[in-house]
Design an enzyme around this catalytic site. Structure first.
Site, PDB file in Angstrom:
ATOM      1  N   CYS A 286       3.424   8.501   1.052  1.00 15.66           N
ATOM      2  CA  CYS A 286       3.775   7.864   2.272  1.00 15.66           C
ATOM      3  C   CYS A 286       4.171   6.261   1.792  1.00 15.66           C
ATOM      4  CB  CYS A 286       2.748   7.497   3.268  1.00 15.66           C
ATOM      5  SG  CYS A 286       3.095   6.404   4.572  1.00 15.66           S
TER       6      CYS A 286
ATOM      7  N   CYS B 169      -2.248   6.297   9.489  1.00 13.75           N
ATOM      8  CA  CYS B 169      -1.225   5.399  10.254  1.00 13.75           C
ATOM      9  C   CYS B 169      -1.635   3.999  11.029  1.00 13.75           C
ATOM     10  CB  CYS B 169      -0.456   6.149  11.397  1.00 13.75           C
ATOM     11  SG  CYS B 169      -0.223   7.884  10.837  1.00 13.75           S
TER      12      CYS B 169
ATOM     13  N   HIS C  37       6.808   6.079  21.228  1.00 15.56           N
ATOM     14  CA  HIS C  37       5.462   5.502  21.472  1.00 15.56           C
ATOM     15  C   HIS C  37       5.472   5.032  23.176  1.00 15.56           C
ATOM     16  CE1 HIS C  37       4.440   5.586  17.562  1.00 15.56           C
ATOM     17  NE2 HIS C  37       4.954   4.409  17.255  1.00 15.56           N
TER      18      HIS C  37
ATOM     19  N   CYS D 226       5.334  -6.815   8.004  1.00 15.80           N
ATOM     20  CA  CYS D 226       6.405  -6.432   8.687  1.00 15.80           C
ATOM     21  C   CYS D 226       6.717  -7.299   9.939  1.00 15.80           C
ATOM     22  CB  CYS D 226       6.086  -5.008   9.539  1.00 15.80           C
ATOM     23  SG  CYS D 226       7.295  -4.427  10.557  1.00 15.80           S
TER      24      CYS D 226
ATOM     25  N   CYS E 202      -0.146  -2.443  15.830  1.00 19.92           N
ATOM     26  CA  CYS E 202      -0.099  -1.772  14.452  1.00 19.92           C
ATOM     27  C   CYS E 202      -0.847  -3.094  13.333  1.00 19.92           C
ATOM     28  CB  CYS E 202       1.208  -1.455  14.166  1.00 19.92           C
ATOM     29  SG  CYS E 202       1.704  -1.311  12.444  1.00 19.92           S
TER      30      CYS E 202
ATOM     31  N   SER F 189       9.985   5.923  16.021  1.00 21.45           N
ATOM     32  CA  SER F 189       8.761   5.722  16.665  1.00 21.45           C
ATOM     33  C   SER F 189       8.783   5.121  18.192  1.00 21.45           C
ATOM     34  CB  SER F 189       7.977   4.265  15.863  1.00 21.45           C
ATOM     35  OG  SER F 189       7.573   4.719  14.523  1.00 21.45           O
TER      36      SER F 189
ATOM     37  N   GLU G 102       0.827  -1.066   0.059  1.00 26.04           N
ATOM     38  CA  GLU G 102      -0.153  -0.156   0.168  1.00 26.04           C
ATOM     39  C   GLU G 102       0.953   1.152   0.050  1.00 26.04           C
ATOM     40  OE1 GLU G 102      -3.571   0.215   2.177  1.00 26.04           O
ATOM     41  OE2 GLU G 102      -3.278  -2.068   2.797  1.00 26.04           O
TER      42      GLU G 102
ATOM     43  N   GLY H 160       6.250  -1.796   6.875  1.00 30.27           N
ATOM     44  CA  GLY H 160       7.446  -2.299   6.985  1.00 30.27           C
ATOM     45  C   GLY H 160       8.308  -1.502   7.578  1.00 30.27           C
ATOM     46  N   GLU H 161       9.614  -1.967   8.137  1.00 30.62           N
ATOM     47  CA  GLU H 161      10.520  -1.197   8.731  1.00 30.62           C
ATOM     48  C   GLU H 161      11.941  -1.182   7.734  1.00 30.62           C
ATOM     49  OE1 GLU H 161      11.439   0.060  11.942  1.00 30.62           O
ATOM     50  OE2 GLU H 161      13.334   0.472  10.680  1.00 30.62           O
TER      51      GLU H 161
ATOM     52  N   CYS I 204       4.571  -4.858  16.324  1.00 36.26           N
ATOM     53  CA  CYS I 204       4.111  -4.007  17.259  1.00 36.26           C
ATOM     54  C   CYS I 204       2.682  -4.370  17.576  1.00 36.26           C
ATOM     55  CB  CYS I 204       4.239  -2.420  16.848  1.00 36.26           C
ATOM     56  SG  CYS I 204       6.136  -2.021  16.615  1.00 36.26           S
TER      57      CYS I 204
HETATM   58  N1  SAH Z   1       7.798   0.506  10.826  1.00 38.76           N
HETATM   59  C1  SAH Z   1       8.313   1.922  10.559  1.00 38.76           C
HETATM   60  C2  SAH Z   1       7.705   2.573   9.785  1.00 38.76           C
HETATM   61  C3  SAH Z   1       6.014   2.585   9.765  1.00 38.76           C
HETATM   62  S1  SAH Z   1       5.552   4.169  10.314  1.00 38.76           S
HETATM   63  C4  SAH Z   1       7.854   2.411  12.135  1.00 38.76           C
HETATM   64  O1  SAH Z   1       7.273   1.723  12.921  1.00 38.76           O
HETATM   65  O2  SAH Z   1       8.557   3.622  12.359  1.00 38.76           O
HETATM   66  C5  SAH Z   1       4.017   4.067  10.801  1.00 38.76           C
HETATM   67  C6  SAH Z   1       3.642   4.910  11.958  1.00 38.76           C
HETATM   68  O3  SAH Z   1       2.417   4.475  12.787  1.00 38.76           O
HETATM   69  C7  SAH Z   1       4.603   4.338  13.274  1.00 38.76           C
HETATM   70  O4  SAH Z   1       5.199   5.266  13.831  1.00 38.76           O
HETATM   71  C8  SAH Z   1       3.778   3.548  13.947  1.00 38.76           C
HETATM   72  O5  SAH Z   1       4.059   3.191  15.195  1.00 38.76           O
HETATM   73  C9  SAH Z   1       2.433   4.253  13.746  1.00 38.76           C
HETATM   74  N2  SAH Z   1       1.034   3.425  13.860  1.00 38.76           N
HETATM   75  C10 SAH Z   1       1.157   2.341  14.131  1.00 38.76           C
HETATM   76  N3  SAH Z   1      -0.307   1.841  14.010  1.00 38.76           N
HETATM   77  C11 SAH Z   1      -0.945   2.895  14.404  1.00 38.76           C
HETATM   78  C12 SAH Z   1      -2.321   3.246  14.806  1.00 38.76           C
HETATM   79  N4  SAH Z   1      -3.182   2.618  14.855  1.00 38.76           N
HETATM   80  N5  SAH Z   1      -2.658   4.689  14.911  1.00 38.76           N
HETATM   81  C13 SAH Z   1      -1.608   5.755  14.817  1.00 38.76           C
HETATM   82  N6  SAH Z   1      -0.300   5.264  14.446  1.00 38.76           N
HETATM   83  C14 SAH Z   1      -0.264   4.115  14.362  1.00 38.76           C
HETATM   84 FE1  SF4 Z   2       6.174  -2.670  11.682  1.00 35.54          FE
HETATM   85 FE2  SF4 Z   2       6.416  -0.086  12.362  1.00 35.54          FE
HETATM   86 FE3  SF4 Z   2       4.003  -1.617  12.354  1.00 35.54          FE
HETATM   87 FE4  SF4 Z   2       5.968  -1.915  14.344  1.00 35.54          FE
HETATM   88  S1  SF4 Z   2       4.709  -0.064  13.784  1.00 35.54           S
HETATM   89  S2  SF4 Z   2       4.782  -3.274  13.347  1.00 35.54           S
HETATM   90  S3  SF4 Z   2       7.857  -1.648  13.175  1.00 35.54           S
HETATM   91  S4  SF4 Z   2       5.222  -1.286  10.779  1.00 35.54           S
END
Ligand code: SAH
Ligand code: SF4
Length: 323
Positions: A92, A316, A201, A99, A106, A199, A79, A144-145, A103
């Site tokens: 984006c 996100c 959090h 991934c 996510c 990230s 996506e 993905g990371e 987390c």
């Molecule tokens: N894997 C990398 C790149 C993805 S960025 C990373 O985690 O940084 C996507 C961002 O959205 C990350 O900061 C992630 O933690 C955040 N995210 C994931 N699920 C979310 C949600 N349900 N609501 C808001 N932010 C979320």
């Molecule tokens: Fe992967 Fe980023 Fe989602 Fe964590 S927040 S599962 S590192 S995509």
């Protein structure tokens, strides 16, 4: 799109041809080799036969957001999201299919990792939207990371950055990572003006480990040490993403602990209101306001991310291939 055979074709050509073809694909954004009339007919025919410029995508649209579900040549899907801000248009992009890091909050994490994307597959996402509009900002915040696909992400950034291709300034490109330390270290040596986002959090490693298992391998204190080393080397600001989740990381105590951690002239905190899932909810706006005010009072530079795209599953953490 299939550019796997491109190098084999280019190798037989004079050296300038590589640049010429890169320009045609990424700068002129041609959709058919028939339009590449600057190339000799024979080359054009070979390209037509062996490399496809067709992007197989399904698009979902809402007011200022478009989400594209792209099918790759092996059938996997990724996506990409386009967001229109007043002053810029951002894409984006995803760096992997799914991934591995899982987390808890996510949706992408729930898919597990299928595979990493090639440089061309990363660029294909930007190209898809570039064929429709002018793009001037890129964030690696899709699926993905990015630092677990470091080389292809950096190669893609060089082409995004190249005047001959996308010509997007490095300062308009951001990489978001959970804090893969090797990646942060490598990036500090690239001599590239891209933006780094972490990230975070959570205000401490205990809470972070509960929602982000990757903290077992990369504990917060070590991540912050790597970030400080990166700042010393590059003198660039670092953004910390903090998604507020109800009863997980949104108390005033959490704000207090976070404020202590974030007291650094080159740190900024980006608060994100959680996009609800079955397991977790966003805090009330009131709670978010208080959390933000607390950080600001402590002298922390805080921004709040404007949320959009929820109605087409483009926000996100919502990227999980919903159709
Ligand atoms: N894997 C990398 C790149 C993805 S960025 C990373 O985690 O940084 C996507 C961002 O959205 C990350 O900061 C992630 O933690 C955040 N995210 C994931 N699920 C979310 C949600 N349900 N609501 C808001 N932010 C979320
Ligand atoms: Fe992967 Fe980023 Fe989602 Fe964590 S927040 S599962 S590192 S995509």
């Amino acid at each position: 799109m299939n550019l796997e055979n491109l190098n084999i074709i280019i190798e037989k050509e004079p050296a300038f041809r590589k640049k010429q073809i890169e320009k045609l694909i990424y700068q002129d954004a041609i959709t058919s080799w028939d339009k590449a009339t600057v190339l000799p007919l024979k080359t054009r025919e070979e390209l037509k036969e062996k490399t496809s410029l067709e992007i197989n995508a399904k698009v979902f649209k809402s007011k200022d957001v478009k989400r594209a579900l792209i099918t790759l040549n092996d059938g996997f899907e990724i996506e990409t999201v386009l967001m229109k801000h007043e002053d810029r248009t951002t894409v984006c992009v995803s760096s992997q299919v799914g991934c591995a890091l899982g987390c808890k909050f996510c949706a992408t994490g729930k898919l597990g990792l299928k595979r990493s994307l090639s440089t061309e597959e990363i660029l294909e996402q930007v190209l898809f939207f570039k064929r429709e509009e002018k793009i001037n900002n890129i964030v690696f915040m899709g699926m993905g990371e990015p630092f677990l696909n470091y080389d292809n992400v950096l190669n893609a950034i060089r082409i995004l950055n190249s005047e001959n291709a996308f010509n997007i300034g490095a300062r308009h490109i951001s990489i978001s990572t959970v804090g893969i330390i090797e990646g942060i270290n490598k990036l500090s040596n690239e001599n590239l003006q891209v933006n780094l986002a972490i990230s975070l959090h959570a205000p401490n490693n205990k809470i972070r480990t509960q929602i982000m298992p990757v903290s077992n391998k990369y504990p917060m204190d070590k991540v912050l040490k790597a970030v400080d080393k990166y700042i010393k080397k590059t003198n660039r600001k670092v953004m910390f993403e903090y998604t507020l989740i109800e009863k997980i990381n949104d108390s005033l105590n959490d704000a207090k602990e976070l404020a202590k951690l974030m007291r650094h002239p080159l740190y900024l905190v980006n608060l994100i209101k959680y996009n609800n899932t079955e397991e977790f909810k966003a805090p009330s706006n009131e709670t978010i306001k208080k959390f933000k005010a607390y950080l600001e009072k402590g002298g922390i530079y805080v921004t709040e991310r404007y949320r959009f795209g929820g109605d087409i599953h483009a926000a996100c953490g919502q990227l999980c291939l919903k159709k």
